[in-house]
Write a protein that holds these residues in place. Structure first.
Motif, mmCIF file in Angstrom:
data_model
loop_
_atom_site.group_PDB
_atom_site.id
_atom_site.type_symbol
_atom_site.label_atom_id
_atom_site.label_comp_id
_atom_site.label_asym_id
_atom_site.label_seq_id
_atom_site.Cartn_x
_atom_site.Cartn_y
_atom_site.Cartn_z
ATOM 1 N N SER A 190 0.832 -1.213 0.000
ATOM 2 C CA SER A 190 0.000 0.000 0.000
ATOM 3 C C SER A 190 0.865 1.260 0.000
ATOM 4 N N VAL A 191 2.011 1.185 0.678
ATOM 5 C CA VAL A 191 2.941 2.315 0.652
ATOM 6 C C VAL A 191 3.416 2.555 -0.780
ATOM 7 N N LYS A 192 3.697 1.461 -1.467
ATOM 8 C CA LYS A 192 4.179 1.565 -2.854
ATOM 9 C C LYS A 192 3.104 2.172 -3.759
ATOM 10 N N LEU A 193 1.842 1.756 -3.543
ATOM 11 C CA LEU A 193 0.752 2.276 -4.375
ATOM 12 C C LEU A 193 0.579 3.782 -4.164
ATOM 13 N N LEU A 194 0.691 4.192 -2.914
ATOM 14 C CA LEU A 194 0.586 5.619 -2.624
ATOM 15 C C LEU A 194 1.751 6.366 -3.289
ATOM 16 N N PHE A 195 2.890 5.706 -3.272
ATOM 17 C CA PHE A 195 4.071 6.308 -3.892
ATOM 18 C C PHE A 195 3.843 6.568 -5.383
ATOM 19 N N LEU A 196 3.124 5.623 -6.016
ATOM 20 C CA LEU A 196 2.860 5.753 -7.452
ATOM 21 C C LEU A 196 2.192 7.095 -7.767
ATOM 22 N N LEU A 197 1.266 7.492 -6.881
ATOM 23 C CA LEU A 197 0.558 8.760 -7.107
ATOM 24 C C LEU A 197 1.542 9.933 -7.072
ATOM 25 N N THR A 198 2.544 9.809 -6.212
ATOM 26 C CA THR A 198 3.496 10.925 -6.118
ATOM 27 C C THR A 198 4.380 11.013 -7.362
ATOM 28 N N VAL A 199 4.470 9.903 -8.105
ATOM 29 C CA VAL A 199 5.199 9.964 -9.382
ATOM 30 C C VAL A 199 4.465 10.923 -10.319
ATOM 31 N N GLY A 200 3.127 10.929 -10.197
ATOM 32 C CA GLY A 200 2.329 11.875 -10.981
ATOM 33 C C GLY A 200 2.709 13.309 -10.629
ATOM 34 N N ALA A 201 2.899 13.556 -9.321
ATOM 35 C CA ALA A 201 3.288 14.912 -8.883
ATOM 36 C C ALA A 201 4.670 15.265 -9.429
ATOM 37 N N HIS A 202 5.544 14.284 -9.428
ATOM 38 C CA HIS A 202 6.903 14.463 -9.970
ATOM 39 C C HIS A 202 6.823 14.953 -11.425
ATOM 40 N N GLN A 203 5.995 14.272 -12.199
ATOM 41 C CA GLN A 203 5.869 14.636 -13.616
ATOM 42 C C GLN A 203 5.196 15.995 -13.788
ATOM 43 N N LEU A 204 4.252 16.252 -12.880
ATOM 44 C CA LEU A 204 3.547 17.540 -12.924
ATOM 45 C C LEU A 204 4.533 18.699 -12.756
ATOM 46 N N VAL A 205 5.473 18.525 -11.830
ATOM 47 C CA VAL A 205 6.447 19.596 -11.586
ATOM 48 C C VAL A 205 7.383 19.762 -12.786
ATOM 49 N N HIS A 206 7.719 18.642 -13.437
ATOM 50 C CA HIS A 206 8.509 18.755 -14.680
ATOM 51 C C HIS A 206 7.769 19.658 -15.670
ATOM 52 N N GLY A 207 6.476 19.412 -15.791
ATOM 53 C CA GLY A 207 5.658 20.189 -16.731
ATOM 54 C C GLY A 207 5.626 21.662 -16.343
ATOM 55 N N LEU A 208 5.515 21.921 -15.042
ATOM 56 C CA LEU A 208 5.480 23.318 -14.578
ATOM 57 C C LEU A 208 6.799 24.019 -14.878
ATOM 58 N N ALA A 209 7.885 23.259 -14.801
ATOM 59 C CA ALA A 209 9.199 23.845 -15.119
ATOM 60 C C ALA A 209 9.227 24.297 -16.579
ATOM 61 N N LEU A 210 8.601 23.520 -17.431
ATOM 62 C CA LEU A 210 8.545 23.905 -18.847
ATOM 63 C C LEU A 210 7.814 25.232 -19.010
ATOM 64 N N ILE A 211 6.695 25.335 -18.311
ATOM 65 C CA ILE A 211 5.918 26.587 -18.390
ATOM 66 C C ILE A 211 6.770 27.744 -17.872
ATOM 67 N N HIS A 212 7.503 27.468 -16.778
ATOM 68 C CA HIS A 212 8.338 28.512 -16.180
ATOM 69 C C HIS A 212 9.337 29.064 -17.194
ATOM 70 N N TYR A 213 9.861 28.181 -18.018
ATOM 71 C CA TYR A 213 10.853 28.613 -19.008
ATOM 72 C C TYR A 213 10.230 28.906 -20.377
ATOM 73 N N GLY A 214 8.916 29.055 -20.396
ATOM 74 C CA GLY A 214 8.253 29.483 -21.627
ATOM 75 C C GLY A 214 8.200 28.419 -22.712
ATOM 76 N N ARG A 215 8.334 27.153 -22.316
ATOM 77 C CA ARG A 215 8.265 26.076 -23.305
ATOM 78 C C ARG A 215 6.882 25.424 -23.262
ATOM 79 N N ARG A 216 6.663 24.474 -24.158
ATOM 80 C CA ARG A 216 5.346 23.877 -24.296
ATOM 81 C C ARG A 216 5.320 22.444 -23.773
#
Lengths: 166, 411
Positions: free
Chosen positions: B228-254
């Motif tokens: 169950s800890v691992k499954l919860l961790f999986l959701l945080t991988v989504g957050a990890h990717q979300l922040v990557h995406g936000l970094a793109l926006i920060h630098y004016g990329r798509r």
């Protein structure tokens, strides 16, 4: 460097000369010259001219044919008692493959003049030599056929072409 | 020796002699298998955002050519009609064997050179990656006649096709950035992150002496708890990717795509297409790579603080402590470049070194040495290859040993 007697003894163990009698073999041994190669050294390259064949006294060599760039396909490896380069001895055409020493090697060189001398001195010995040569040619021809089949199979496998079901 | 009647056919091998450059008569002999990996590999063209394809007008009837442009490198390739057809098949899901079959069905003939030639051309233009099928998939394919293997293969294939994604995510990421996401890319966020790391580490140190009492909170079903800890961790991988995406926006990329899929058919994961960042500066690329991993650092620290505050020996404490360790482990794995996995830290490393194919080249070089190939002249690059493989091997061994120890300790 081996002496002529050593060469004589060595030639007796070579299949190509198995049916040649002692005295004639002695004549042949006297007309051969030795050539040493260091590991990695190229003896001759595809396209070179030449009219000599080579017997491997020691070491091993790789016979290869250019494929692309720095890559060559290995056609055969030869070791003690094997010979190569005989085609140029007869047809004078450019070398059909490149020969490189896989290890330090010592070769015996048989040139057209030495073969002519053997033929002149002992037609019977020359006939025995040519008979052995033809038998070995036949074996090599079969091996070439096998190599072509192997290369074709390799190509089919490497490209993923499912010939059987199409 | 004769082969057994039902033995699988021996794979064809070619022996090649490869002359060394600048070394006079030196050469290497290489045995090349018929390329099981090549046949089963799935060439993957770069993301749609990284190329443009345009038809070239021709005055010759029936002759169509196409210009393929790598928008990241501004390299151009001229493709024939059949090559364009092959290019379209290279979606990362179709094996070379299937592509060849598709080609035969389409054109009624097969040109042995066209696929390797096109692949070489595309790779040189950095428009293609080759994703080899896993050994598990290879084993399943070999045993396809057995119902169990066939079912497993079908299941993996089906899972592999699961791809929940959207390519219209730019407004979504822009919205999040505008409504607070921009705060992640401020100096204050960096300070908070550093403070949390220190505090979280201190919490971990304080919990360490009571580790056995902490994990005892899992009670009688520690394995289920770990899952169950691992499954919860999986959701945080989504957050990890979300922040990557936000970094793109920060630098004016798509941000071209965001989604969920099963990597290799059985590893559930979120992903985001960050390829547009290659058009940005090196700083932008590094920040984009690192920012996602920092999610795990922050969450790990928070979980460890929760564990410190929770009642000793409670389920909450055990769960929080385990989550904290997994998050920190993910942080290290994501940023640690020496583990044979091309994650964020690896991308930063290759960017800095300027060797985009470091892992591939290093494994190939060291593999050759292990197979007895004579080393090339010792250069900085070859030293780097050897260093990468040695450190990565040691790191993976240490990582496995640590996890085995953790599981044994917890159970």
């Amino acid at each position: 460097m081996g002496t002529s007697a050593d060469t004589h003894v060595f030639l007796r163990s070579v299949r190509l000369f198995r049916n040649i009698e002692g005295p004639e073999l002695g004549i042949l041994a006297d007309s051969l010259r030795e050539r040493a190669l260091k590991r990695g050294q190229v003896l001759l390259r595809e396209g070179d001219s030449g009219d000599e064949m080579f017997l491997v006294r020691s070491g091993s060599l790789v016979i290869s044919k250019a494929v692309t760039g720095r890559v060559e396909q290995v056609l055969a490896r030869v070791g003690p008692g094997d010979f190569f380069g005989e085609m140029a001895l007869f047809d004078r055409s450019p070398r059909s493959a490149t020969i490189s020493a896989d290890n330090d090697a010592v070769l015996l060189v048989l040139d057209r003049a030495a073969l002519a001398k053997l033929t002149e001195v002992s037609p019977r010995a020359a006939a025995a030599f040519f008979e052995s040569l033809v038998l070995i040619f036949i074996e090599r021809l079969r091996a070439s056929g096998d190599l072509v089949a192997e290369v074709t199979r390799w190509g089919l496998e490497a490209t993923g072409l499912d010939v059987e079901t199409r | 020796m004769a082969e057994a009647p039902h033995a699988p056919p021996r794979r064809a091998r070619l022996e090649l002699l490869v002359r060394r450059e600048d070394e006079g008569d030196g050469f290497e002999l290489r045995q090349i298998g018929s390329g099981v990996a090549f046949v089963q590999s799935r060439p993957q063209r770069v993301a749609a955002s990284s190329f443009e394809l345009a038809e070239v007008a021709s005055k010759v009837d029936g002759q169509h050519s196409f210009i393929l442009k790598n928008t990241a490198t501004d390299r151009f390739l001229l493709l024939s009609g059949p090559e364009r057809f092959l290019w379209e098949q290279m979606d990362g899901r179709t094996s070379l064997q299937d592509i060849a079959t598709a080609y035969v069905l389409r054109y009624g003939e097969f040109d042995f050179e066209i696929i390797p030639h096109l692949i070489r051309k595309l790779q040189r233009a950095q428009l293609l990656t080759m994703a080899p099928t896993s050994r598990l998939r290879q084993a399943l394919a070999r045993n396809r006649r057995q119902p169990v293997a066939k079912m497993a293969e079908s299941a993996l294939f089906a899972l592999e096709r699961v791809n929940i994604s959207s390519r219209n995510v730019q407004p979504f990421f822009r919205g999040i950035y505008r409504w607070g996401g921009f705060l992640l890319f401020t100096r204050a966020a960096v300070v908070v992150c550093a403070l949390l790391a220190v505090v979280g580490f201190a919490a971990g140190v304080r919990l360490w002496p009571d580790a056995e009492r902490v994990v005892s909170g899992f009670g009688k079903s520690p394995l289920m708890a770990v899952i169950s800890v691992k499954l919860l961790f999986l959701l945080t991988v989504g957050a990890h990717q979300l922040v990557h995406g936000l970094a793109l926006i920060h630098y004016g990329r798509r941000v071209r795509e965001f989604g969920f899929t099963f990597l290799h058919g059985f590893v559930p994961t979120f992903y985001v297409d960050v390829t547009d960042i290659f058009m940005g500066s090196r700083k932008a690329r590094v920040v984009t790579a690192v920012s996602g991993a920092l999610v795990h650092l922050v969450l790990g620290s928070v979980w460890l603080l929760v564990a410190l505050r929770a009642p000793m020996g409670s389920f909450l404490q055990a769960f929080a402590a385990a989550s904290g360790i997994i998050q920190w482990q993910a942080f290290v794995v994501a940023l640690y470049p020496f583990c044979f996995i091309e994650m964020d830290g690896y991308h930063v490393l290759v960017d800095v070194l300027g060797i985009p194919t470091l892992k591939h080249d290093a494994i190939g070089y060291v593999g050759g040495l292990l197979r007895g190939r004579r080393p090339r002249r010792f250069t900085r690059e070859t030293a780097l290859f050897v260093g990468y493989v040695v450190v990565s091997t040691l790191s993976v061994a240490a990582f496995i040993a640590f996890n085995v120890w953790l599981i044994v300790h917890a159970t």
